[in-house]
Motif scaffolding. Structure first.
Motif, short mmCIF file in Angstrom:
data_model
loop_
_atom_site.label_atom_id
_atom_site.label_comp_id
_atom_site.label_asym_id
_atom_site.label_seq_id
_atom_site.Cartn_x
_atom_site.Cartn_y
_atom_site.Cartn_z
N PRO A 161 -5.61 13.38 -2.56
CA PRO A 161 -4.43 13.13 -1.72
C PRO A 161 -4.61 12.00 -0.71
O PRO A 161 -3.64 11.50 -0.19
CB PRO A 161 -4.18 14.46 -1.02
CG PRO A 161 -5.39 15.29 -1.27
CD PRO A 161 -6.11 14.75 -2.45
N ARG A 162 -5.86 11.60 -0.46
CA ARG A 162 -6.05 10.50 0.50
C ARG A 162 -6.28 9.16 -0.20
O ARG A 162 -6.93 8.27 0.32
CB ARG A 162 -7.18 10.83 1.46
CG ARG A 162 -6.83 11.97 2.40
CD ARG A 162 -7.49 11.87 3.75
NE ARG A 162 -6.90 12.80 4.68
CZ ARG A 162 -7.38 14.03 4.92
NH1 ARG A 162 -8.45 14.45 4.30
NH2 ARG A 162 -6.77 14.81 5.78
N VAL A 194 0.88 -1.18 0.00
CA VAL A 194 0.00 0.00 0.00
C VAL A 194 0.91 1.22 0.00
O VAL A 194 1.79 1.35 0.84
CB VAL A 194 -0.92 0.03 1.23
CG1 VAL A 194 -1.83 1.25 1.17
CG2 VAL A 194 -1.73 -1.24 1.31
N ILE A 195 0.70 2.08 -0.94
CA ILE A 195 1.60 3.21 -1.15
C ILE A 195 0.80 4.49 -1.05
O ILE A 195 -0.30 4.59 -1.59
CB ILE A 195 2.27 3.10 -2.54
CG1 ILE A 195 3.01 1.76 -2.64
CG2 ILE A 195 3.20 4.25 -2.80
CD1 ILE A 195 2.97 1.15 -4.00
N ARG A 196 1.37 5.47 -0.34
CA ARG A 196 0.71 6.77 -0.25
C ARG A 196 1.64 7.78 -0.86
O ARG A 196 2.65 8.13 -0.27
CB ARG A 196 0.43 7.10 1.21
CG ARG A 196 -0.29 5.94 1.87
CD ARG A 196 -0.96 6.36 3.09
NE ARG A 196 -2.09 7.20 2.79
CZ ARG A 196 -3.04 7.46 3.68
NH1 ARG A 196 -2.97 6.97 4.88
NH2 ARG A 196 -4.04 8.25 3.36
N LYS A 197 1.31 8.16 -2.07
CA LYS A 197 2.13 9.15 -2.75
C LYS A 197 1.20 10.14 -3.43
O LYS A 197 0.04 9.87 -3.68
CB LYS A 197 3.02 8.50 -3.80
CG LYS A 197 4.11 7.63 -3.22
CD LYS A 197 5.14 8.41 -2.44
CE LYS A 197 6.04 7.49 -1.65
NZ LYS A 197 6.46 8.03 -0.37
N TRP A 198 1.80 11.25 -3.72
CA TRP A 198 1.09 12.30 -4.38
C TRP A 198 1.08 12.05 -5.87
O TRP A 198 2.13 12.06 -6.49
CB TRP A 198 1.83 13.58 -4.10
CG TRP A 198 0.93 14.69 -4.11
CD1 TRP A 198 0.10 15.05 -5.12
CD2 TRP A 198 0.73 15.59 -3.06
NE1 TRP A 198 -0.61 16.13 -4.74
CE2 TRP A 198 -0.24 16.48 -3.49
CE3 TRP A 198 1.27 15.71 -1.79
CZ2 TRP A 198 -0.67 17.51 -2.69
CZ3 TRP A 198 0.85 16.73 -1.01
CH2 TRP A 198 -0.12 17.63 -1.46
N GLN A 205 8.56 7.36 -7.69
CA GLN A 205 8.38 8.29 -6.59
C GLN A 205 9.12 9.58 -6.87
O GLN A 205 10.15 9.57 -7.52
CB GLN A 205 8.92 7.65 -5.32
CG GLN A 205 8.73 8.54 -4.12
CD GLN A 205 9.28 7.90 -2.88
OE1 GLN A 205 9.01 6.74 -2.63
NE2 GLN A 205 10.04 8.66 -2.13
N THR A 206 8.57 10.68 -6.37
CA THR A 206 9.28 11.95 -6.49
C THR A 206 10.73 11.71 -6.16
O THR A 206 11.04 11.30 -5.07
CB THR A 206 8.77 12.97 -5.45
OG1 THR A 206 7.38 13.00 -5.52
CG2 THR A 206 9.36 14.32 -5.70
N LYS A 256 5.14 15.86 -8.05
CA LYS A 256 4.34 14.71 -7.67
C LYS A 256 5.01 13.43 -8.16
O LYS A 256 5.86 13.45 -9.03
CB LYS A 256 2.95 14.85 -8.29
CG LYS A 256 2.22 16.02 -7.66
CD LYS A 256 0.89 16.28 -8.30
CE LYS A 256 0.24 17.48 -7.59
NZ LYS A 256 -1.00 17.88 -8.18
#
Lengths: 374, 729
Positions: A270-271, A260-264, A303-304, A314
């Motif tokens: 964003p959520r 599970v990845i939380r990235k912009w 990823q950034t 982003k």
């Protein structure tokens, strides 16, 4: 064969390889094996993109050929000279070079200021003295370190696909001279303001052009200088930017376990939870609406990179977008995420739906799908 | 060499040179591969160091071995290890998250959302810093405004020419909040711009540092008190008593009336440009002679500086002074380990850091014997200042003192205003030659720079940093409270005293209409009719109305967890003597000991925590949604009984969620103890209504659902009434 490739081969590889290799053959070889890792559109997959501007191991003809022939240590890129004859490797190199567009083969040299005081910046001046440093820039844009105190000379190749009128957009305090194919196209000496200059328009034919940028400005914590190449009514390319300072952009790929990845990500709330399943299916689950709003196959996340930026940049999802994947996982009005965890190849998500706790799991299904269970 | 390059050389020398006090040294630590920018760090009690990175990873370091604990988070900007729960808390950009290693294999298994009740628009500058934790284990974090967006407060000045640029793009940006537990979100105070430093003092006082910019004249250290507004007006639309239109109709003068000034201005360039989180020296002397002082790192200056505050007229103000320069990168978060070494997470990414490195972890260690010669602290006297040194001073040197003020306006930063050199008189040195006192002209809202040029100690050593900056908001009153009565606050975390008259009153909002508030009693509810009460002086009339009678009135039955509904009405009174707490006073005593106040609060101000709907003496209601006297009003209460250990300790506090006239006034509020004192172990107890001096109050339609499980019913209970903007959390 297109003329510009001919020119390229003559100018840069004359001693190494004489002959007209076949781009078409290069494409055949690419589609036999390379696309598996680098993607059908060359924009990356397990391996890096071959059409972006970041070339870790070099983007000259020789460097690309070497990467193919000898492989890249520490990666899955093997030495393909063991697989294909030399002729095919050249064809493949040409095919890849043919796909490039924008600024490539970027060299940055720096010089002490003293010699340039009171003289107009000109390539001949630079040729007559030794530089204090000379560096290949894998990012293919120009930058200098903090508190840079010197004069910058940049030399690179512009890969132009569409012939037509072009111009530069220059801004930054200090003096700047830009040369294309041996002709000065811009000169500015801006002592006070940081104005934006549009240079005079000039014609560029398709092919590979020589670019030289000379620039000096007062020392500050980071260089103010910025330059952009614009095709009139067309694309534009930034030629200056922020350094990766040696770190490589992080890529998150699927593994044996789900992630599970939380990235912009551009265009996603964003959520969003990005669920990357072992079958390389990536799902965007919006925890605020209880919906899967997008999905991709053969996916990974760029990823950034740890650029010297304030995280405005982003991250990017790479992969093939799946159609018809959007789905309401749970019906309801108000969703509050409680937790998530991974269990083997599945992701388990617990959420409140209108005050009631609900839990579901998402697992891989076949090559390009997923299944939901409650 | 021309003058310019000479200056440049000088400048580059000055930024590279370190200034480290005698007895201290700096040590750098190798970082795990992939940790390109470290944003936070903390220590576990077993000595393990944990860090979080911009890249979204959490690493643990045991000995010198790094292992990855968690990954793929969104810019975690602070980490805390909760010993009791054996879990980490991180402030990720979109939420406050608990990281739990269920199977104890050193790898995080469960990512738990503690709260995501604040808004996020997607603008890069919406950082989320924290958490820090008070002695009750409650988490506090801060929320940045966005750097671009639609709601800015330019106060008539055009953008780019002084107009404010920071924007309120989503709810609660520019606030600090508290989260008591999973699902709980309590906005605490507003008015912040880029509050990237957050710290909790050993006395449970929250401090925030903010970055100079629009509406923030200079870098600032704020003492955060619940309900206060700290100056950046873009955050105000979240307050129930403001709207965007109202904020835009106000100007700097209006905001000045309601804002609280910083406790300490952190003078730019000299001290700070981008201050990080404060930490208190609780090492009992292991870190040198600065026990109890605040240490703060600055991201740009690559320094540590010290600060201290004192309470004058009931508010904190104080001083700051540089401590150490020459760190590798920009310190943002700090932690003391058990050996008293001060560690910092440092980052030079995004914003320039003088240290020059992209990131670093370093610790500073004291040799435990060498006292550095330094200015220890400063204190305001009635006529000037008293400045203390760490060592006996040599030849007496009269300090130079200058003062200045700042503008409060929408422009980015403020130049010094009304800068003056002041005449110093009446210089005196204490017998131990360590404390200097002197007189200078004092005026409020000024910063005083006190410089001891060339001051040496008895060994003829010079000071590393010769200037201490004192922020004077208030002068000392003629009569001061007795010593001992002037420290701390009786309501920890909120930094107010019980019944504090200076505490901001809850914002007044419109109640829901009476028909929307009327909810039928569920089947399982017990009507508290005349048979259910014990005091015969309280009589229900034929309409079911029960006026307040003589003596408190308790229910026959005892209750624990419960859902309670009741209605009340104040008699109208025109008598000016019956106002404040005397206009219709009673109280709902949950479990006979925890009072929800009943008093007329319609255009009848009283102290905040005595307002109608307050948990008396502890928590004001979120908003004041009172109706007029003469009209029936309602309380809908969900309460969770406290849980005590066998020894009588409070394992879980009493919690209350409540609506007043259909408006949420308590959102899972943590009750600190009984109205008259701390918790005492008890089981189920009666519900009680208080008799209190004051004009008349009547009650009706009281019902209760007993043994109503709190946690299970809380999410649905929060949705009992249609949401108005005042209710939304």
């Amino acid at each position: 064969m297109k003329f510009y490739l001919f020119k390229y081969l003559i100018i840069f590889n004359f001693g190494l390889y004489i002959g007209f290799a076949d781009i078409k053959r290069g494409q055949e070889v690419y589609n036999q094996i390379c696309f598996n890792c680098h993607g059908p559109k060359l924009d990356g997959g397990i391996g890096p993109s071959l059409v972006d501007s970041y070339w870790k191991n070099g983007d000259s003809y020789d460097a690309v050929y070497r990467s193919i022939a000898k492989g890249v240590t520490g990666t899955e890129m093997i030495a393909y000279e063991l697989v294909y004859p030399e002729k095919d490797l050249h064809a493949l190199t040409e095919f890849i070079i043919d796909k490039q567009e924008g600024n490539r083969q970027t060299q940055r040299s720096t010089y002490a200021r003293d010699y340039f005081v009171g003289k107009r910046l000109h390539p001949d001046l630079f040729d007559s003295i030794e530089s204090t440093s000379q560096t290949r820039l894998p990012e293919n844009f120009y930058y200098v370190g903090r508190m840079f105190d010197g004069v910058l000379r940049g030399q690179s190749k512009l890969f132009i696909k569409t012939p037509g009128k072009y111009r530069f957009n220059v801004n930054g305090k200090g003096r700047t001279s830009i040369w294309v194919n041996g002709k000065e196209v811009h000169y500015s000496n801006d002592k006070k303001n940081r104005d934006t200059y549009f240079t005079n328009e000039f014609e560029l034919s398709a092919g590979i052009q020589d670019l030289e940028i000379l620039h000096e400005e007062p020392t500050s914590h980071s260089m103010r200088f910025g330059v952009r190449l614009q095709k009139l009514n067309g694309k534009h390319w930034m030629l200056t930017g922020k350094s990766l300072e040696g770190s490589v952009p992080k890529v998150v790929r699927s593994g044996e376990k789900a992630k599970v990845i939380r990235k912009w990500i551009d265009g996603l709330p964003p959520r969003t939870l990005l669920l990357l399943l072992p079958n390389r299916v990536l799902l965007a689950y919006d925890s605020a609406s209880g919906k899967i709003i997008k999905g991709w196959e053969s996916a990974f996340i760029n990823q950034t990179p740890s650029l010297d930026s304030r995280s405005q940049k982003k991250s990017e999802v790479k992969g093939i977008e799946l159609t018809g994947i959007a789905k309401t996982v749970l019906e309801g009005d108000r969703f509050n995420l409680l937790h998530y965890e991974t269990s083997g190849d599945s992701v388990i998500i617990a959420t409140l739906v209108d005050g009631q706790q609900k839990e579901f799991s998402i697992s891989p299904d076949g090559k390009n799908s997923y299944k939901l269970s409650f | 060499m021309n003058i310019l390059s000479a200056l440049l050389l000088l400048f580059s020398f000055s930024i590279l040179s370190a200034q480290i006090p005698d007895g201290y040294k700096i040590q750098s630590i190798s970082l795990p591969r992939g940790s390109v920018s470290v944003l936070g760090l903390c220590h576990k009690p077993d000595g393990t160091l944990a860090i979080c990175t911009w890249e979204g990873e959490v690493w643990e370091r045991k000995g010198d071995v790094w292992t990855k604990f968690a990954e793929n988070l969104m810019e975690p900007n602070g980490i805390y290890f909760d010993e009791k729960e054996d879990a980490y808390y991180v402030g990720q950009k979109p939420e406050l998250t608990r990281l739990i290693d269920l199977d104890k294999d050193g790898d995080c298994d469960r990512y738990e959302c503690i709260t995501d009740a604040f808004g996020i628009s997607g603008e890069y500058h919406e950082y989320h810093f924290g958490p820090v934790v008070d002695s009750l284990g409650r988490k506090y974090a801060s929320l940045n405004l966005a750097a671009r967006g639609e709601f800015t407060v330019p106060d008539g000045k055009p953008f780019g020419k002084g107009g404010g640029n920071m924007s309120y793009n989503a709810p609660w940006r520019g606030w600090v909040y508290r989260s008591d537990r999973k699902g709980h979100f309590h906005p605490l105070a507003s008015g912040f711009r880029s509050p990237c430093g957050i710290g909790m003092s050993p006395e449970d006082e929250l401090f925030i540092t903010d970055n100079q910019g629009d509406w923030v004249a200079d870098c600032a250290l704020y003492h955060v008190r619940e309900g206060n507004f700290y100056g950046h007006p873009a955050s105000l639309p979240a307050r129930p008593d403001f709207t965007k239109e109202k904020v835009l109709s106000m100007n700097a003068e209006d905001f000045e009336k309601i804002r609280t000034s910083p406790a300490v201005w952190l003078v730019r360039e000299e001290i700070a440009n981008s201050p990080g989180s404060p930490i208190w020296d609780t090492t009992n002397g292991k870190f040198g002679p600065f026990k109890g002082q605040m240490f703060i790192g600055d991201q740009r200056q690559s320094n540590y500086f010290r600060s201290g505050v004192e309470k004058i007229n009931g508010e904190y103000q104080g001083w700051c002074i540089d401590f150490l320069r020459g760190l590798e990168s920009g310190p943002v978060k700090m932690s003391f380990d058990s050996q008293g070494r001060l560690w910092s997470a440092q980052v030079g990414r995004g914003w320039f850091s003088k240290g020059g490195k992209r990131t670093a972890i370093q610790y500073v260690e004291w040799d435990k014997k060498t006292t550095p010669f330094a200015i220890h602290s400063a204190s305001l006297t009635k006529t000037g200042f008293s400045v203390r040194f760490t060592e006996r001073i040599g030849k007496k040197m009269t300090p130079k003192v200058s003062s200045w003020g700042y503008h409060y306006y929408s422009t980015y930063g403020s130049p010094p205003v009304d800068q003056q050199e002041l005449k110093v008189s009446n210089y005196q040195l204490s017998k131990d030659r360590k404390t200097v006192t002197f007189d200078v002209p004092l005026s409020k809202k000024k910063i005083y720079a006190i410089t001891f040029t060339e001051q040496r100690n008895t060994e003829a050593e010079m000071l590393d940093f010769d200037t201490i900056y004192y922020t004077l908001n208030q002068t000392r009153p003629v009569r001061e409270p007795r010593p001992g009565r002037n420290v701390g606050w009786s309501l920890a975390g909120s930094s107010w005293n019980r019944n504090d008259k200076n505490r901001p009153l809850p914002p007044v909002v419109a109640p829901l209409s009476a028909d929307k508030c009327a909810i039928p009693a569920p089947k399982e509810a017990t009507q508290l009719d005349s048979t259910q009460w014990t005091n015969p002086n309280w009589l229900l009339d034929k309409n079911g109305v029960m006026p307040r009678g003589k003596g408190n009135n308790s229910t026959v039955k005892a209750y624990g967890d419960a859902r309670i509904h009741l209605e009340f009405r104040f008699d109208q009174s025109d008598n000016p003597d019956w106002k404040g707490q005397l206009y219709g006073n009673s109280g709902i005593f949950l479990m006979s000991g925890y009072e929800m106040q009943v008093v007329n609060s319609f255009q009848n101000p009283t102290f905040a925590d005595g307002t109608c709907g307050s948990i008396y003496g502890q928590h004001p209601p979120r908003v004041n949604s009172s109706r007029k006297p003469g009209e029936w009003q309602s309380y809908d209460i969900l309460m969770k009984a406290p849980v005590f250990s066998e020894k009588g300790n409070v394992d879980q506090p009493l919690r209350v969620t409540a609506f007043h006239n259909g408006i949420l006034i308590h959102n899972d509020t943590w009750v600190y103890g009984e109205v008259g004192g701390p918790y005492k172990k008890h089981g189920k107890r009666s519900l009680m209504i208080q008799d209190h001096k004051g004009t008349g109050v009547s009650f009706r339609n009281l019902w209760i659902i007993e043994d109503f499980p709190y946690d299970l019913n809380l999410p649905a209970f929060r949705n009992t009434f249609p949401r108005s903007s005042a209710s939304s959390i």
